[in-house]
Design a protein around this motif. Structure first.
Motif, short mmCIF file in Angstrom:
data_model
loop_
_atom_site.label_atom_id
_atom_site.label_comp_id
_atom_site.label_asym_id
_atom_site.label_seq_id
_atom_site.Cartn_x
_atom_site.Cartn_y
_atom_site.Cartn_z
N UNK A 69 0.86 -1.18 0.00
CA UNK A 69 0.00 0.00 0.00
C UNK A 69 0.90 1.23 0.00
N UNK A 70 0.75 2.07 -1.07
CA UNK A 70 1.53 3.31 -1.19
C UNK A 70 0.60 4.47 -0.90
N UNK A 71 1.04 5.34 0.10
CA UNK A 71 0.21 6.46 0.53
C UNK A 71 1.00 7.76 0.28
N UNK A 104 -2.56 2.36 -4.44
CA UNK A 104 -2.19 3.74 -4.14
C UNK A 104 -3.36 4.44 -3.47
N UNK A 105 -3.06 5.17 -2.37
CA UNK A 105 -4.08 5.95 -1.68
C UNK A 105 -3.58 7.38 -1.54
N UNK A 106 -4.33 8.41 -1.95
CA UNK A 106 -3.89 9.81 -1.84
C UNK A 106 -4.08 10.38 -0.44
N UNK A 162 -8.11 2.93 6.92
CA UNK A 162 -9.34 2.12 6.83
C UNK A 162 -9.06 0.81 6.12
N UNK A 163 -8.23 0.86 5.04
CA UNK A 163 -7.93 -0.36 4.30
C UNK A 163 -7.17 -1.35 5.17
N UNK A 164 -6.25 -0.91 5.97
CA UNK A 164 -5.49 -1.81 6.85
C UNK A 164 -6.38 -2.33 7.96
N UNK A 192 -0.09 0.60 13.48
CA UNK A 192 0.55 -0.27 14.47
C UNK A 192 -0.49 -0.92 15.39
N UNK A 193 -1.55 -0.20 15.67
CA UNK A 193 -2.59 -0.79 16.51
C UNK A 193 -3.34 -1.90 15.77
N UNK A 194 -3.59 -1.66 14.47
CA UNK A 194 -4.34 -2.67 13.70
C UNK A 194 -3.45 -3.83 13.26
#
Length: 921
Positions: A800-802, A825-827, A834-836, A865-867
């Motif tokens: 996942x690239x942010x 890719x997420x902008x 949310x995805x993670x 880190x929590x998820x």
């Protein structure tokens, strides 16, 4: 026959008688001649000489000597014929002055000593003459050997010796009278002699001093009675006493008022005495007189002074006592009698000091002093006197001094108030001495008269005595400081441990000087300086922070652009359809972008703390210098590059070193506008000699440096501008220059611990020598390397690239997908979180930007880190060198990469993290 015989005998007897008569006649004639010479002699000396000459004739002697007796019967010739014998000394084996002697065999009498040579003489006739004026005389007549003295010669000598005695007596009397006359004539006292045979007693003699004192000469004074000079009243007691003494022909001394011839009055001290004649009658009255005016006036002045002194002593409060040589009271003022009461004695005149002191001690009970007068006077005669305390609480100070006259003066002072003041003053002095502040008293020329110990220590003196007489201002950096009364001034002094600061206050003392108060304010001044420094540092930090924020914003946006450029160039170079020429151009774009990125990252150093850097080979960092500056050099300018082959290991940033060389070469290029020239760049090892000098930084003797020399043969720099070339914003290029290039070079070199030397001549060129200290270190861990993607595979990975910059995100996506990964890719960070959170196990890694609208990279990391605690997270940011967020520090992320990102390294790190070996750059 008998008759004839008788006649013959008678004739013979007659002849003998006639011869005797003739001899007697001759002797008588000689004797008369001698007596006549004695009688008619004009002086005693001439009479003595006549007698000596007559003896020679009478006795038919060869030498006649008049001897004078000295100690031990030593005889000295005082008169002789011949005169050459005078002053000779005669020492006979017997006394020459005891009795008459006739010696016809002189050599049998024993040894004759002295200076008189008696060897030629065989006979001697000796006749003592007796004593005249306490001197014993004798006559010595001598004949040569073979001749003798007759018995009658002794009688003749006896007759003549009496005449010698008279002549010697006359001579002594004449000398005595001459001495008296000379004494009287030359005396400084006036002498007048009056004839006492008649009632008028006229003056018969006056000496020169009489004339000088009175003004009257002999023609005026002689024959007159001396009363003509008197100015005394007719019935004055002193004149009556003189009149009675003269009438009785007595003697006495008188002080009279007389008048000189000029009319001037004077005091005449007159002494008169009688001179008696042979019959005991008074023949003359002698008067001696001296001018006693000065003495009488002085006595009168002393009497006036004494009266004045006594009146003063009567009025003073101190006791004043005058003691005679026998310690009897001569004078005691009323204060002595009133304050130091001695009952029954009262310090009256002629009472003894012992009796008065005992009476005083009995009444007043003084402590600590002797009740015996002698012992007390001895103690009071000491330099400081004697103190004693009375039972009523008073303190007395007794001081004894001896006057020239032999009298002793005792002063007794009540010092009770003084002792109280001394005690108070001692307390005040003790308080001043104990004061923490320095206190000094100076004269009008600022020289120290007194200072306490604190002042001595503050001024750097070992003791207060050492500072006395010195100018206290000389201890400060500003020795000519002029204190302003009432104004507190801070002065600096150089102490053994550094500068110290004193607060000084000057308070004038009327007519004497100044009181200077000194307080050590070094701690306060240092605190104030630290406060000012902190304020300046805070302002500087605020300015740097503002600049840093501005630079960070610019760098962030520019790095994003460079990320897109470098990413695109990388994709082009890895495109299978790209030609070799396209790939070379693409690589050049990538290299330029990387250098641009490093340059942009320098903006991030503004306001940031510099790091030490790493060890690297200086030659390796400069290998691509030709390709970087070559395209920008004019065709007529030639670049010569000599980097050597020996590794030169320095500590720092290789990109900064490249930037230093680039700036110096471009400056050299600008110095050769419109002309052909040469620029040489040489790199060598260099050892600093003892006299090494530098314009920037310091070269340590014996230390080894890498020397980067950039030299041109351009226009050069004017001598008056050499000292300013490293000053920020100074430029000789006008509007074409910023003035920051060389100042940046100087800053970089200084931070690296190096130095710069500069040599330039107008019209001949300029040479820059940059010195960087060498280190000994293994380059294996720090050497530059490239991570190639050959054989690297990310097949099966979901990444996942942010990033809010779509171009940057798409380039990373394209590169990772080429390696086999599936990339989303997420902008926005919110969508990625949310995805993670929806499916933590669906993702192999997260690559995120840090600065994004809304949630940033730190927020994303904390939520992810929590998820998914084990999910690898990589941070890609334009502010990597400024990143201080603790949420992305340490092992919270597997790597932090600066934009423009090295995609190969990023891919390699992702691959290693997926194997369970996290890697952080």
């Amino acid at each position: 026959m008998a008759e004839d015989e008788q006649l013959r005998e008678a004739l013979l007897e007659l002849q003998v008688l006639r011869e005797r008569e003739a001899l007697a006649f001759r002797e008588t004639k000689k004797l008369l001649s001698t007596i006549e010479a004695y009688t008619v002699a004009p002086t005693p000396d001439a009479a003595i000489n006549g007698l000596l000459s007559g003896l020679v004739d009478l006795l038919d002697a060869d030498s006649v000597l008049l001897l004078q007796q000295f100690e031990d019967d030593r005889a000295e010739v005082i008169r002789a014929l011949p005169v050459s014998k005078v002053h000779d000394v005669v020492r006979a084996p017997f006394s020459l002055f005891s009795k008459p002697r006739k010696i016809n065999e002189l050599d049998r009498t024993g040894h004759w000593g002295g200076s008189l040579d008696l060897d030629p003489f065989g006979a001697a006739l000796i006749r003592p003459c007796g004593r005249v004026a306490d001197v014993t005389y004798s006559l010595l007549c001598l004949k040569t050997k073979g001749e003798v003295f007759r018995a009658s010669d002794g009688k003749l000598l006896e007759r003549i010796s009496g005449l010698f005695v008279q002549a010697l007596s006359t001579k002594a009397l004449t000398a005595h009278n001459a001495l008296l006359a000379a004494t009287i004539k030359g005396s400084s006292a006036g002498v007048a002699i009056a004839d006492a045979s008649g009632p008028e007693m006229p003056l018969v003699y006056i000496n020169d001093a009489f004339q000088e004192i009175s003004g009257y000469g002999p023609e005026e004074a002689l024959g007159a009675n001396c009363r003509f000079m008197s100015a005394e009243m007719e019935d004055s007691p002193e004149r009556n006493r003189l009149r009675e003494t003269i009438y009785n022909r007595g003697q006495g001394t008188f002080l009279l008022r007389n008048r000189r011839k000029s009319g001037e009055l004077f005091w005449n001290e007159l002494t008169v005495f009688p001179v008696y004649g042979a019959g005991g009658e008074v023949r003359h009255m002698v008067a001696t007189q001296t001018d006693a005016t000065a003495r009488v006036d002085a006595q009168a002045e002393r009497d006036r002074s004494r009266a004045q002194m006594e009146s003063i002593l009567v009025s003073i409060e101190d006791g004043f006592l005058v003691l005679g040589e026998d310690d009897r009271v001569m004078f005691a003022n009323p204060s002595m009698q009133r304050l130091y009461l001695a009952p029954t004695v009262g310090w009256e005149q002629n009472t003894t000091f012992q009796d008065n002191w005992r009476a005083f001690c009995k009444a007043s009970e003084p402590a600590g002093v002797s009740h015996e007068g002698d012992a007390l006077l001895a103690q009071a005669g000491q330099v400081d006197g004697l103190e004693c305390a009375l039972a009523d609480g008073r303190s007395l100070l007794l001081r004894l001094r001896r006057a020239d006259s032999g009298a002793r003066v005792l002063s007794v002072t009540d010092v009770t108030a003084l002792k109280t003041a001394e005690a108070l003053l001692a307390q005040q002095v003790a308080a001043v001495e104990a004061a923490f502040d320095g206190i000094a008293i100076t004269d009008p020329k600022e020289r120290v008269l007194y200072l306490n110990r604190s002042a001595a220590q503050l001024l750097g003196h070992a003791s207060p005595r050492e500072a006395t007489g010195q100018d206290w201002r000389a201890r400060y950096v500003t020795p000519h400081y002029k204190p302003t009364p009432g104004t507190v001034t801070t002065l600096e002094r150089l102490g053994p441990d550094g500068p110290v600061f004193h607060e000084v206050l000057a308070t004038p003392l009327p007519g004497t000087g100044t009181v200077v108060t000194i307080r050590d304010v070094t701690d306060r001044e240092e605190a104030s300086q630290r406060t000012r420094a902190m304020q300046q540092a805070l302002a500087h930090a605020q300015r740097r922070e503002a600049v840093a924020q501005l630079a960070a914003g610019v760098a962030h946006d520019f790095n994003n652009l460079l990320a897109a450029i470098n990413g695109s160039a990388l994709l082009i170079s890895t495109d299978e359809e790209a030609t070799p020429s396209v790939r070379r151009q693409s690589d050049r774009i990538t290299q330029a972008g990387n250098r641009a990125a490093r340059l942009v990252n320098r903006l991030l150093d503004l306001g940031a703390t510099q790091t030490q850097g790493s060890a690297f080979d200086l030659g390796s960092a400069l290998r691509d210098l030709r390709s970087l500056v070559g395209p920008s050099l004019p065709s007529q300018v030639k670049l010569e590059l000599d980097l050597g082959t020996e590794p030169l290991v320095v500590l720092g940033d290789p990109h900064e070193v490249s930037q230093i060389a680039l700036n110096l070469v471009l400056n050299a290029r600008d110095a050769m506008v419109h002309q052909a020239g040469r620029i040489s760049v040489a790199l060598h090892k260099w050892h600093a000699p003892h006299d090494a000098k530098a314009v920037v930084g310091v070269l340590e003797e014996g230390k080894t440096y890498a020397r980067l020399r950039v030299e041109d043969n351009g226009t050069g720099i004017a001598s008056h501008e050499l000292a300013q070339v490293f000053t920020p914003y100074f430029t000789t290029k006008g509007d074409a220059g910023t003035g920051l290039g060389l100042s940046t070079v100087a800053s970089m070199v200084s931070e690296a611990g190096g130095a710069i030397d500069l040599t330039s001549q107008q019209g001949r060129g300029t040479r820059f020598d940059v010195y960087l200290p060498l280190i000994v270190e293994d380059l294996s861990d720090g050497a530059t390397h490239e991570v190639l993607d050959h054989g690297l595979s990310l097949a099966g990975a979901t990444i996942l690239v942010v990033d809010d910059e779509e171009d940057v995100a798409r380039i990373i996506q394209a590169y990772l997908e080429r390696l086999g990964a599936e990339v989303a890719v997420s902008p926005a960070a919110e969508l990625a979180i949310e995805a993670v959170e929806d499916d933590p196990h669906a993702w192999s890694a997260v690559i995120t930007d840090y600065d994004m609208p809304g949630l940033n990279g730190g927020d994303l990391t904390q939520r992810v880190r929590k998820a998914a605690p084990e999910l690898p997270i990589f941070l890609v940011t334009a502010l990597a060198r400024r990143l201080t967020d603790p949420r992305v520090a340490g092992d919270r992320v597997q790597g932090v990469f600066a934009k423009p990102v090295d995609l190969a390294r990023l891919a390699s790190s992702v691959a290693e993290a997926m194997k369970g070996t996290p890697r952080t750059e």
